[in-house]
Design a protein around this motif. Structure first.
Motif, mmCIF file in Angstrom:
data_model
loop_
_atom_site.group_PDB
_atom_site.id
_atom_site.type_symbol
_atom_site.label_atom_id
_atom_site.label_comp_id
_atom_site.label_asym_id
_atom_site.label_seq_id
_atom_site.Cartn_x
_atom_site.Cartn_y
_atom_site.Cartn_z
ATOM 1 N N VAL A 85 0.869 -1.176 0.000
ATOM 2 C CA VAL A 85 0.000 0.000 0.000
ATOM 3 C C VAL A 85 0.907 1.228 0.000
ATOM 4 N N THR A 86 0.647 2.161 -0.900
ATOM 5 C CA THR A 86 1.403 3.415 -0.954
ATOM 6 C C THR A 86 0.447 4.568 -0.710
ATOM 7 N N ILE A 87 0.819 5.441 0.207
ATOM 8 C CA ILE A 87 0.004 6.610 0.526
ATOM 9 C C ILE A 87 0.724 7.828 -0.015
ATOM 10 N N ASP A 88 0.093 8.509 -0.969
ATOM 11 C CA ASP A 88 0.661 9.717 -1.546
ATOM 12 C C ASP A 88 -0.201 10.893 -1.150
ATOM 13 N N PRO A 89 0.284 12.060 -0.899
ATOM 14 C CA PRO A 89 1.560 12.640 -1.249
ATOM 15 C C PRO A 89 2.710 12.343 -0.305
ATOM 16 N N PRO A 90 2.560 11.890 0.951
ATOM 17 C CA PRO A 90 3.788 11.721 1.740
ATOM 18 C C PRO A 90 4.741 10.676 1.158
ATOM 19 N N GLY A 91 4.234 9.722 0.351
ATOM 20 C CA GLY A 91 5.090 8.710 -0.237
ATOM 21 C C GLY A 91 5.399 7.551 0.692
ATOM 22 N N TRP A 92 4.553 7.301 1.677
ATOM 23 C CA TRP A 92 4.757 6.190 2.596
ATOM 24 C C TRP A 92 4.356 4.893 1.924
ATOM 25 N N SER A 93 5.122 3.835 2.143
ATOM 26 C CA SER A 93 4.800 2.512 1.610
ATOM 27 C C SER A 93 4.754 1.501 2.745
ATOM 28 N N PHE A 94 3.741 0.628 2.721
ATOM 29 C CA PHE A 94 3.574 -0.404 3.734
ATOM 30 C C PHE A 94 3.359 -1.743 3.048
ATOM 31 N N ASP A 95 3.870 -2.814 3.644
ATOM 32 C CA ASP A 95 3.619 -4.165 3.157
ATOM 33 C C ASP A 95 2.413 -4.729 3.894
ATOM 34 N N THR A 96 1.560 -5.434 3.164
ATOM 35 C CA THR A 96 0.391 -6.065 3.776
ATOM 36 C C THR A 96 0.507 -7.575 3.664
ATOM 37 N N GLY A 97 -0.044 -8.271 4.645
ATOM 38 C CA GLY A 97 -0.061 -9.733 4.646
ATOM 39 C C GLY A 97 -1.423 -10.247 4.216
ATOM 40 N N ALA A 98 -1.504 -11.558 4.040
ATOM 41 C CA ALA A 98 -2.775 -12.182 3.663
ATOM 42 C C ALA A 98 -3.794 -11.997 4.777
ATOM 43 N N GLY A 99 -5.053 -11.949 4.408
ATOM 44 C CA GLY A 99 -6.116 -11.777 5.391
ATOM 45 C C GLY A 99 -7.436 -12.275 4.850
ATOM 46 N N TRP A 100 -8.426 -12.262 5.688
ATOM 47 C CA TRP A 100 -9.759 -12.746 5.326
ATOM 48 C C TRP A 100 -10.597 -11.615 4.762
ATOM 49 N N LEU A 101 -11.663 -11.992 4.045
ATOM 50 C CA LEU A 101 -12.582 -11.036 3.439
ATOM 51 C C LEU A 101 -13.988 -11.633 3.480
ATOM 52 N N VAL A 102 -14.955 -10.872 3.956
ATOM 53 C CA VAL A 102 -16.346 -11.313 4.025
ATOM 54 C C VAL A 102 -17.236 -10.214 3.453
ATOM 55 N N ASN A 103 -18.139 -10.589 2.552
ATOM 56 C CA ASN A 103 -19.109 -9.662 1.970
ATOM 57 C C ASN A 103 -20.512 -10.173 2.240
ATOM 58 N N GLY A 104 -21.415 -9.275 2.544
ATOM 59 C CA GLY A 104 -22.828 -9.614 2.692
ATOM 60 C C GLY A 104 -23.682 -8.573 1.989
ATOM 61 N N TYR A 105 -24.692 -9.041 1.256
ATOM 62 C CA TYR A 105 -25.591 -8.154 0.513
ATOM 63 C C TYR A 105 -27.031 -8.509 0.838
ATOM 64 N N PHE A 106 -27.883 -7.522 0.976
ATOM 65 C CA PHE A 106 -29.320 -7.744 1.144
ATOM 66 C C PHE A 106 -30.027 -6.807 0.175
ATOM 67 N N ASP A 107 -30.873 -7.375 -0.679
ATOM 68 C CA ASP A 107 -31.605 -6.585 -1.664
ATOM 69 C C ASP A 107 -33.094 -6.875 -1.568
ATOM 70 N N ALA A 108 -33.898 -5.821 -1.624
ATOM 71 C CA ALA A 108 -35.348 -5.946 -1.707
ATOM 72 C C ALA A 108 -35.742 -5.716 -3.163
ATOM 73 N N ILE A 109 -36.491 -6.658 -3.733
ATOM 74 C CA ILE A 109 -36.935 -6.530 -5.116
ATOM 75 C C ILE A 109 -38.158 -5.616 -5.105
ATOM 76 N N VAL A 110 -38.002 -4.387 -5.607
ATOM 77 C CA VAL A 110 -39.086 -3.402 -5.567
ATOM 78 C C VAL A 110 -39.889 -3.373 -6.861
ATOM 79 N N ALA A 111 -39.342 -3.911 -7.934
ATOM 80 C CA ALA A 111 -40.015 -4.023 -9.230
ATOM 81 C C ALA A 111 -39.406 -5.229 -9.938
ATOM 82 N N PRO A 112 -40.057 -5.762 -10.961
ATOM 83 C CA PRO A 112 -39.505 -6.953 -11.624
ATOM 84 C C PRO A 112 -38.067 -6.772 -12.125
ATOM 85 N N LYS A 113 -37.658 -5.576 -12.441
ATOM 86 C CA LYS A 113 -36.313 -5.342 -12.973
ATOM 87 C C LYS A 113 -35.460 -4.424 -12.100
#
Length: 106
Positions: free
Chosen positions: A42-70
């Motif tokens: 990960v690089t943060i600009d404008p200061p130009g800082w760089s960081f190394d990241t390790g492996a990690g977990w990721l979770v996504n959740g979605y909830f949708d209400a169908i308000v019309a057929p499309k």
């Protein structure tokens, strides 16, 4: 070793979708996904800082209400847990994203 356990757990969490009935009869849709964030940098600009990241977990959740057929309106939540190396020290980081969605259904 912790990253290997997290990677194995994330591989077990395959995309699971729970739906009720056919697309025309549906009133709602819920999706839950798990994954693995790969190591990188990960690089943060404008200061130009760089960081190394390790492996990690990721979770996504979605909830949708169908308000019309499309058309559906809903919300999503994403959580991630990578590690970051700063000046030789490892830190656990939690990333949270929450938002609203409006989707066309075809």
């Amino acid at each position: 070793m912790k990253a290997l356990r997290v990677a194995l757990l994330c591989m077990v969490l395959v995309a699971v979708t729970i739906s009720a009935g056919s697309a025309q009869e549906q009133k709602w849709n819920f999706t839950f996904k798990g994954g693995l964030l790969l190591p990188g940098g990960v690089t943060i600009d404008p200061p130009g800082w760089s960081f190394d990241t390790g492996a990690g977990w990721l979770v996504n959740g979605y909830f949708d209400a169908i308000v019309a057929p499309k058309l559906s309106i809903g919300a999503f939540l994403m959580l991630a847990g990578p590690s970051v190396t700063v000046l030789g020290d490892d830190y656990g980081v939690t990333v949270t994203t929450l938002g609203a969605t409006m989707k066309g259904r075809f």
